[in-house]
Scaffold this active site. Structure first.
Site, PDB file in Angstrom:
ATOM      1  N   GLY A   1       0.825  -1.191   0.000  1.00  0.00           N
ATOM      2  CA  GLY A   1       0.000   0.000   0.000  1.00  0.00           C
ATOM      3  C   GLY A   1       0.864   1.248   0.000  1.00  0.00           C
ATOM      4  O   GLY A   1       2.074   1.192   0.255  1.00  0.00           O
ATOM      5  N   CYS A   2       0.232   2.393  -0.294  1.00  0.00           N
ATOM      6  CA  CYS A   2       1.004   3.629  -0.410  1.00  0.00           C
ATOM      7  C   CYS A   2       1.492   4.103   0.955  1.00  0.00           C
ATOM      8  O   CYS A   2       2.678   4.411   1.128  1.00  0.00           O
ATOM      9  CB  CYS A   2       0.185   4.694  -1.122  1.00  0.00           C
ATOM     10  SG  CYS A   2      -1.479   4.941  -0.481  1.00  0.00           S
ATOM     11  N   TYR A   3       0.610   4.171   1.939  1.00  0.00           N
ATOM     12  CA  TYR A   3       1.055   4.569   3.281  1.00  0.00           C
ATOM     13  C   TYR A   3       2.111   3.612   3.821  1.00  0.00           C
ATOM     14  O   TYR A   3       3.145   4.042   4.338  1.00  0.00           O
ATOM     15  CB  TYR A   3      -0.125   4.651   4.252  1.00  0.00           C
ATOM     16  CG  TYR A   3      -0.995   5.876   4.116  1.00  0.00           C
ATOM     17  CD1 TYR A   3      -0.461   7.151   4.229  1.00  0.00           C
ATOM     18  CD2 TYR A   3      -2.375   5.767   3.932  1.00  0.00           C
ATOM     19  CE1 TYR A   3      -1.275   8.287   4.136  1.00  0.00           C
ATOM     20  CE2 TYR A   3      -3.190   6.886   3.835  1.00  0.00           C
ATOM     21  CZ  TYR A   3      -2.635   8.146   3.940  1.00  0.00           C
ATOM     22  OH  TYR A   3      -3.439   9.257   3.858  1.00  0.00           O
TER      23      TYR A   3
END
Lengths: 344, 344, 344, 344
Positions: free
Chosen positions: D150-152
């Protein structure tokens, strides 16, 4: 082939930064010298951190001996600089693409009127080739000195040229309502360009006469073969990049304007004629050298509306300059310019 | 005087929210009923937290009996709703300001063509007063049913009316190049209105015919007393609020356009004619009911450029609706509308 | 009661502009004198067109005789100015609200360390009242010299004070991760504040020590009665107005933090404690003097997260200054400050 | 070498569009099949006009036979889709990079808790390799099924891993205050993502528990070899692209954190450790696969602040997926990912 030795004079503004971004990804180019008085000794990547890892070159003081060893020098300087340094470089056999306005007007009197000073080398104005490949490709190939077009003139003229050349425009009234992102004003510490001034707001500026007006007029008049009565109003959009020109004119005879456009630009690598009914967005050309054009005839009358978008820093600046360089050295025209736009 | 009992139908969109914002600060108004099917039972401040502490009113289901006890009902509903509910309310003696397009066109055929359905009460179209105070102030005072103008029509007509009334416009070609913040499209879950779609980009839309076109045409034609050949192209600006209309026309006889404008709007509380050379910014009217207008004659020719800015949600919507309400009930016209714009 | 005669020194920045915006709508105030060297002779509305129609006052050169006739003078000047002019005005019986940092620190040595110069009137530091009404309301009422809090200190301290006063905070590690719109940096022609630099980007700045740090520390330490180990990192958000402080600390004993907050601020006109689960948006306070606070305990542990938003120019500047003025002159505390926030 | 035959399932969102943008410029790839039920029969360039001229491929309906002929299939689908289609494709010998959350958690119970449904193929969770090359490069090379991070989690873990692996972090309290551009929420027609909602505002969201939390926890705990007490608060920034993670932790023993970071990432093609005192901007990685990290020790205490930025759609999504594909097929790791970021 040996890589081209390239110099950039004045690479601390947005056009210069964009030249750097494009040239570090250009396979046939060696960045030989990048000058800046204020930045001397500093890596370009210190000023523009997005270049970290892409170039280790440092700014050096402007020095004609070093520049004279380049194959081509780009001037990304404020108006009034290139005209002082170009003659010596040309004499040394260096080819030049000037991104400022110094060589765009043929008429030294017009130049003086709009820039408030005498032109330093009026004799070069006739030798300079106006660097709009869609209009002057063959001359650009052989040019020693290319005057790279302004951003507004590029967006506007690409939308109008096909119609003017075909002599279908009622020249008594052409309107160019143009909108630009804030980077078009340059990297200058001015109150009016602050985020808190230009953000969440929209306005026209220079409605009574913008410094790009004579360049646009010269372009349109030459294409038409006669004077075109142009009204040009630029606006400031709360975005960083992009120009959208909305162009209004009347057809003086019946013609299929979409077919005319598509035909004129057939085979052009950097002009994309969109299908009927489309509305090009500036983001669709962000970071790319493309000009996207759509056309509408609101009520099927003789009134034509052309929508033309470019990235002001690419096709309206550094990208077109690289396109010109490619032409001047016989490289594929799209070398270093083939990545897709960045959106969303 | 007892406070006016006010109802709002459909206050979950931006126009409704703006009505709420303005009315909670209006000294002569009691918010009696605010309806929304989707929001029933919820405090309006739950949906619009900036109203916390300003109003405790809750949405209730639309109910004609409750609405019938109001002095005035605002419709902030999608097109096609007010026309079904207005007749009964009018019969009950309730005055109405409709912020949708239901009563703006006089011609039911035109209405049907643009909205794709039959008008539900065509007989009311003639009774409805078009709520542009600068044009119809006296009729508005006595009106039972006010059709509140659209945002584009307001910005455009305020810039053109003085010239059309004075019969100095060459009506063969008037251009309205208009730019709107995204809130003009309403609070609708549509992909094209996402931040990631509309941000950092600019585009035209509906260039071949926008639903506000017939309203603008009706306005201009009536003011001119004859048909005006209008081309209207709207654009989407990456900002929340604001409309900027850039208007182009030619004078058919010599006149001082700045003096004509200033004279026409002398005494108007909500039109500000700026000095020569000015360029109004949309932020200068953000949150206020003001329309700011400047005028340019680019090359001192007969070509005139009018720049007109409003806040689409205030003078282009809820603010003008409150102005109309003030007129209808004999209140000071600027009651509840006198705060300065919010800038920067 | 006669209207208060108010002076503003240095009203060409954003805080000064915001004072003007608030004061032209304040019923008990007469704007008597507004000084600016650069703007002398110019109407304030020429610099800030959104004030057109709201005030005809012109900037005059700073002149102590004129200022001495005021009831209260606001200083909206850069740091280091008010401390030179305050003594004479106080002697003349003029009350002062200083919006700069000149009188915020009690310790002249700390002042010197952070501002790089000796304080001009250290003896006044003890007399100055720190203008946070939620903490010092009674002293403000009687104060002659009020040090108006900084924007970050306001947002952060309002979120932490209740917990520090209740002595429930583990003081060994408090984190204030704060985010500000660009107007917080002032109306200064700096490259880093350009739209093209701050737009479509996000960054931290001054992570190793921001000039507001000693002010925040003084506030927190005084409230706690002992040293609080604070880490404060400010960030720049691509928006014009608004501060969002995200505050992290641990409870050293069991307590209902929402109840504690709500209780502490019960009756406060300008602090709104949101319901459990809420996330305040900066736009919900745009243009208003409100501070909105919500609280979360992510995993029901002793870790508390407080979310606190203000408009940096209102509760974080001019609005709080007006609130202080209201207190100093016995006016209703919310006079001139009661309009709802402007959103969307 | 023959070009890799690549399929993309679900390429109508932002991650899918970004995959398309990167893959049309990738020399070793042939886009063989791009599926979308809603877009069937339409050219991808009709939905994403910036791809005009770069690809003529059309969306087709999802069809396992066609996909089974690919060398690699990317899933750019909502959570809960890939887990149904992956088993058959793997059986057919197709390698998979899943950009959704379906294979990121090792624990099917945790997956169910956060996604509200049973996992469809829990037996594959153990076979899936977590596609963070800086952590799992060797396993990725051999993987059949890669769970793209995921990006986070990418932005946060890249900033923390070196310290956790070196066992210098006080694990009793780590704070990740993260800020994301709006595109991180996907191309979904939701009110909260509208320009008029997210523009000119800033807020936290999911402060009490974001769906990325278990993924981040798993990453940090595994790197540390024990549980790390993480508090993670995401925020929404009014920009399209970019994540900025501000990470706070305490050193449990003395160490030079900058040297530790630089050493850990020495030789990594896509992590750039900035010099002391720097503050990375999200725009410095816009459109690029780079993660830029800087470190601060505010008061030379044991408190460390790490600033980590990525483009959420590139290193936080499609770019990292392409990096994984390059590794899986023995291509140069930066193939198709070497262009500089687009700024300003």
């Amino acid at each position: 082939m040996a890589r081209l030795r390239i110099g950039i004079v004045g690479a601390t503004g947005y056009t210069g930064a964009e030249l750097l971004r494009l040239l570090v990804g250009h396979a046939d180019v060696e960045l030989a010298v990048v000058t800046s008085r204020s930045g001397e000794g500093q890596p370009v990547a210190a000023l523009f951190p997005w270049l970290r890892g892409h170039s280790q070159i440092q700014y050096c003081a402007p020095d004609s001996a070093t520049l004279a060893k380049c194959d081509l020098v780009f001037f990304a300087t404020p108006n009034g600089t290139a005209m002082h340094q170009a003659p010596a470089l040309l004499k040394a056999g260096v080819r030049i693409v000037d991104l400022s306005a110094d060589f765009r007007l043929r008429d030294p009197t017009a130049w003086k009127n709009w820039h408030g000073q005498e032109h330093a080398c009026p004799e070069l104005l006739a030798r300079a080739v106006y660097g709009l490949p869609e209009r002057n490709r063959d001359q650009i190939r052989k040019a020693e000195l290319v005057a790279n077009p302004g951003c507004y003139p590029t967006a506007i003229s690409l939308g109008l040229l096909p119609f003017l050349k075909a002599d279908v425009v009622d020249a008594s009234g052409v309107i160019a309502d143009a909108k630009s992102g804030v980077s078009g004003a340059g990297r200058k510490a001015e109150i009016g360009l602050l985020f808190s001034e230009a953000g969440e707001s929209f306005k026209a500026y220079s409605a009574s006469g913008h410094r790009h007006l004579p360049e646009i007029r010269q372009l349109l008049d030459e294409a038409a073969g006669h004077a075109v009565a142009l009204t040009f109003v630029p606006h400031l959009v709360p975005m960083v990049r992009g120009i959208h020109a909305t162009l209004y004119f009347r057809l003086k005879r019946k013609v299929d304007p979409h077919a005319l456009l598509a035909d004129f630009y057939s085979g052009e690598p950097f002009v994309d004629i969109m299908p009927a009914g489309a509305h090009p967005e500036t983001r669709s050309v962000r970071g790319s050298n493309m000009c996207r054009i759509a056309i509408h005839q609101p009520q099927l009358s003789d009134q034509v509306v052309v929508l033309s978008v470019i990235d002001n820093l690419v096709k309206g600046g550094a990208g077109q300059a690289v396109q010109n360089m490619n032409l001047m050295f016989g490289l594929p025209e799209d070398r270093g310019l083939s990545t897709a736009a960045l959106a969303p």
